[in-house]
Design a protein around this motif. Structure first.
Motif, PDB file in Angstrom:
ATOM      1  N   GLU A  93       0.840  -1.200   0.000  1.00 22.23           N
ATOM      2  CA  GLU A  93       0.000   0.000   0.000  1.00 22.23           C
ATOM      3  C   GLU A  93       0.880   1.257   0.000  1.00 22.23           C
ATOM      4  O   GLU A  93       0.601   2.218  -0.719  1.00 22.23           O
ATOM      5  CB  GLU A  93      -0.892  -0.052   1.249  1.00 22.23           C
ATOM      6  N   MET A  94       1.971   1.202   0.796  1.00 20.82           N
ATOM      7  CA  MET A  94       2.881   2.353   0.849  1.00 20.82           C
ATOM      8  C   MET A  94       3.554   2.568  -0.499  1.00 20.82           C
ATOM      9  O   MET A  94       3.766   3.710  -0.933  1.00 20.82           O
ATOM     10  CB  MET A  94       3.941   2.144   1.938  1.00 20.82           C
ATOM     11  N   GLU A  95       3.906   1.473  -1.181  1.00 19.57           N
ATOM     12  CA  GLU A  95       4.575   1.575  -2.485  1.00 19.57           C
ATOM     13  C   GLU A  95       3.695   2.252  -3.542  1.00 19.57           C
ATOM     14  O   GLU A  95       4.207   2.789  -4.519  1.00 19.57           O
ATOM     15  CB  GLU A  95       4.981   0.179  -2.975  1.00 19.57           C
TER      16      GLU A  95
ATOM     17  N   MET B 278       5.719   3.489  16.314  1.00 16.83           N
ATOM     18  CA  MET B 278       5.785   4.467  15.229  1.00 16.83           C
ATOM     19  C   MET B 278       6.570   3.838  14.078  1.00 16.83           C
ATOM     20  O   MET B 278       7.624   3.225  14.305  1.00 16.83           O
ATOM     21  CB  MET B 278       6.503   5.742  15.697  1.00 16.83           C
ATOM     22  N   VAL B 279       6.059   3.978  12.865  1.00 13.68           N
ATOM     23  CA  VAL B 279       6.700   3.336  11.702  1.00 13.68           C
ATOM     24  C   VAL B 279       8.159   3.815  11.595  1.00 13.68           C
ATOM     25  O   VAL B 279       8.440   5.021  11.616  1.00 13.68           O
ATOM     26  CB  VAL B 279       5.923   3.658  10.402  1.00 13.68           C
ATOM     27  N   HIS B 280       9.076   2.867  11.488  1.00 13.93           N
ATOM     28  CA  HIS B 280      10.511   3.183  11.391  1.00 13.93           C
ATOM     29  C   HIS B 280      10.758   3.993  10.114  1.00 13.93           C
ATOM     30  O   HIS B 280      10.254   3.618   9.036  1.00 13.93           O
ATOM     31  CB  HIS B 280      11.316   1.878  11.355  1.00 13.93           C
TER      32      HIS B 280
ATOM     33  N   PHE C 149       1.896   5.526  12.502  1.00 10.16           N
ATOM     34  CA  PHE C 149       1.925   4.470  13.520  1.00 10.16           C
ATOM     35  C   PHE C 149       1.386   3.183  12.917  1.00 10.16           C
ATOM     36  O   PHE C 149       0.665   3.193  11.904  1.00 10.16           O
ATOM     37  CB  PHE C 149       1.186   4.871  14.807  1.00 10.16           C
ATOM     38  N   ALA C 150       1.770   2.073  13.561  1.00  5.40           N
ATOM     39  CA  ALA C 150       1.312   0.753  13.101  1.00  5.40           C
ATOM     40  C   ALA C 150       1.051  -0.114  14.328  1.00  5.40           C
ATOM     41  O   ALA C 150       1.594   0.140  15.408  1.00  5.40           O
ATOM     42  CB  ALA C 150       2.355   0.104  12.208  1.00  5.40           C
ATOM     43  N   PHE C 151       0.225  -1.098  14.153  1.00  4.96           N
ATOM     44  CA  PHE C 151      -0.035  -2.048  15.241  1.00  4.96           C
ATOM     45  C   PHE C 151      -0.394  -3.399  14.634  1.00  4.96           C
ATOM     46  O   PHE C 151      -0.726  -3.491  13.439  1.00  4.96           O
ATOM     47  CB  PHE C 151      -1.171  -1.542  16.155  1.00  4.96           C
TER      48      PHE C 151
HETATM   49  C1  2U9 Z   1       4.478  -1.548   8.307  1.00  5.90           C
HETATM   50  C2  2U9 Z   1       4.993  -0.858   9.369  1.00  5.90           C
HETATM   51  C3  2U9 Z   1       4.822  -1.332  10.645  1.00  5.90           C
HETATM   52  C4  2U9 Z   1       2.999  -3.860  12.464  1.00  5.90           C
HETATM   53  C5  2U9 Z   1       3.201  -4.253  13.873  1.00  5.90           C
HETATM   54  C6  2U9 Z   1       3.269  -5.517  15.680  1.00  5.90           C
HETATM   55  C7  2U9 Z   1       3.788  -4.364  16.160  1.00  5.90           C
HETATM   56  C8  2U9 Z   1       3.085  -6.739  16.487  1.00  5.90           C
HETATM   57  C9  2U9 Z   1       2.405  -9.025  16.524  1.00  5.90           C
HETATM   58  C10 2U9 Z   1       1.175  -9.162  17.333  1.00  5.90           C
HETATM   59  C11 2U9 Z   1       0.934 -10.581  17.602  1.00  5.90           C
HETATM   60  C12 2U9 Z   1       2.339 -10.091  15.510  1.00  5.90           C
HETATM   61  O1  2U9 Z   1       0.383 -11.773  15.459  1.00  5.90           O
HETATM   62  S1  2U9 Z   1       1.471 -11.399  16.241  1.00  5.90           S
HETATM   63  O2  2U9 Z   1       2.417 -12.397  16.557  1.00  5.90           O
HETATM   64  N1  2U9 Z   1       2.558  -7.774  15.862  1.00  5.90           N
HETATM   65  O3  2U9 Z   1       3.412  -6.786  17.639  1.00  5.90           O
HETATM   66  N2  2U9 Z   1       2.928  -5.462  14.371  1.00  5.90           N
HETATM   67  S2  2U9 Z   1       3.835  -3.220  14.968  1.00  5.90           S
HETATM   68  O4  2U9 Z   1       3.953  -2.915  12.130  1.00  5.90           O
HETATM   69  C13 2U9 Z   1       4.111  -2.488  10.850  1.00  5.90           C
HETATM   70  C14 2U9 Z   1       3.611  -3.152   9.801  1.00  5.90           C
HETATM   71  C15 2U9 Z   1       3.777  -2.691   8.517  1.00  5.90           C
HETATM   72  C16 2U9 Z   1       4.689  -1.057   6.919  1.00  5.90           C
END
Ligand code: 2U9
Length: 344
Positions: A179-181, A288-290, A307-309
């Motif tokens: 999506e970012m690309e 926060m996105v690197h 930010f991402a999660f």
């Molecule tokens: C982009 C930038 C950042 C996604 C993120 C996590 C933290 C995380 C785990 C939760 C349980 C995976 O299923 S799990 O094992 N995930 O802790 N995920 S930040 O960060 C991103 C993603 C995409 C471009």
């Protein structure tokens, strides 16, 4: 004479409801009604007792009765000779009520995924999806995990023999990279989907599971935005009767990174088996996105922040429904599946 009329009427009713599914049943009908010692002949024999002035009228009635029996025989013969399907078709009573259709239930993973997605949609997040077979760039390298990065060790996966660059995705982060690309900002997406890891199957691990990840990139997105968004999410998902905490963590794709816990819903934070006596349960990871990721995808990291999660749906579902074994989700045992909300 009255008796004879009643007899003919009763035979006609009997003939109308006669059913034959096989040719020998049609033949039995012929013998019973039209044979040399059959009922039609028997009724014809009654003519001799009919008064002379009534013979003509009676003759017509008897003839009509004979034609009626012959027509029915032709119908049975054709239906049975044309094979079973047409014989059965003759037997279908279209006025009968239909068979009851058992109502299925939605899979608990789908129920929770839909709930998570709907909460974020209310905040303006759009759903994005991508391929489950990914290339190394979208799954690892673009996400700050180049070849030989130690973080790859925890995400061993399955490789596609035709092309060493192809793998089964280990997270849905690759969808966010794609999506970012595309270069269209701002981005506010939620990415639900199945992911794969090379794990030995047990009550606590599986070779596939489901995630929902989220990404918000725009001008001036801050950690405060991240916290507020996730506070809203957990309150919508679990209610308001618990505490929330952020713990510092590390992910290659976010900086700073955190994990979000809520106080245990089972024991209220005093300690039990579910929270492993800590009083807290982990819900998701975030950060926060690197800046490297933004640059990898052609986004100016001096202008934009995000930010991402990410969360595991199985984990949330196990907490919500107190399910103790991950394998139940993929065994398709209807005794387990039946316990969830019907599909309609
Ligand atoms: C982009 C930038 C950042 C996604 C993120 C996590 C933290 C995380 C785990 C939760 C349980 C995976 O299923 S799990 O094992 N995930 O802790 N995920 S930040 O960060 C991103 C993603 C995409 C471009």
């Amino acid at each position: 004479m009255e008796q004879l009329l009643e007899k003919i009427a009763s035979f006609k009713t009997e003939i109308s409801s006669f059913i034959a599914t096989k040719t020998d049943e049609a033949e039995a009908f012929r013998i019973k009604y039209l044979g040399s010692k059959g009922l039609v002949k028997e009724v014809m024999g009654e003519m001799k007792h009919v008064a002379a002035d009534k013979k003509r009228e009676f003759g017509q009635l008897l003839n009509e009765f004979k034609l009626f029996a012959e027509a029915k025989y032709e119908e049975l013969k054709t239906a049975t000779e044309n094979g079973e399907s047409s014989a059965n078709a003759a037997l279908i009573d279209l006025s009968l009520p239909g068979d009851p259709m058992p109502v299925g239930s939605r899979h608990p993973i789908s129920l929770v995924r839909n709930e998570v997605v709907s909460i974020f949609q209310r905040l303006g997040f759009a759903v994005a999806e991508g391929p489950e077979i990914e290339d190394d760039w979208h799954n690892f390298t673009a996400l700050n995990m180049p070849e030989n990065h130690t973080a790859r060790d925890m995400q061993d996966t399955f490789y596609i023999s035709q092309n060493p660059d192809w793998i089964l995705r280990t997270h849905t982060s690759s969808v966010q990279v794609r999506e970012m690309e595309k270069g269209k900002l701002p981005i506010r997406i939620i990415c639900p989907g199945r992911v794969y890891r090379n794990e030995t199957i047990s009550a606590r691990a599986h070779c596939f599971f489901h995630q929902v990840e989220g990404l918000y990139i725009a001008d001036n997105v801050s950690f405060a935005d991240l916290k507020q968004t996730l506070y809203f999410f957990v309150q919508e998902m679990f209610g308001k009767d618990f505490k929330v905490r952020f713990r510092p963590s590390y992910f290659p794709f976010t900086e700073p990174s955190a994990e979000m816990d809520i106080s245990c819903l089972i024991c209220g934070g005093t300690g039990c088996n579910v929270c492993k006596h800590t009083g807290w349960v982990e819900i998701l990871g975030c950060g926060m996105v690197h800046p490297n990721l933004l640059e990898n995808c052609g986004i100016d990291s001096n202008k934009y922040t995000g930010f991402a999660f990410g969360m595991g749906i199985e984990r949330i579902t196990m907490l919500k429904y107190q399910i103790k074994d991950l394998r139940l989700f993929s065994e398709n045992d209807v005794r387990f599946l039946r316990q969830f909300t019907p599909a309609i």
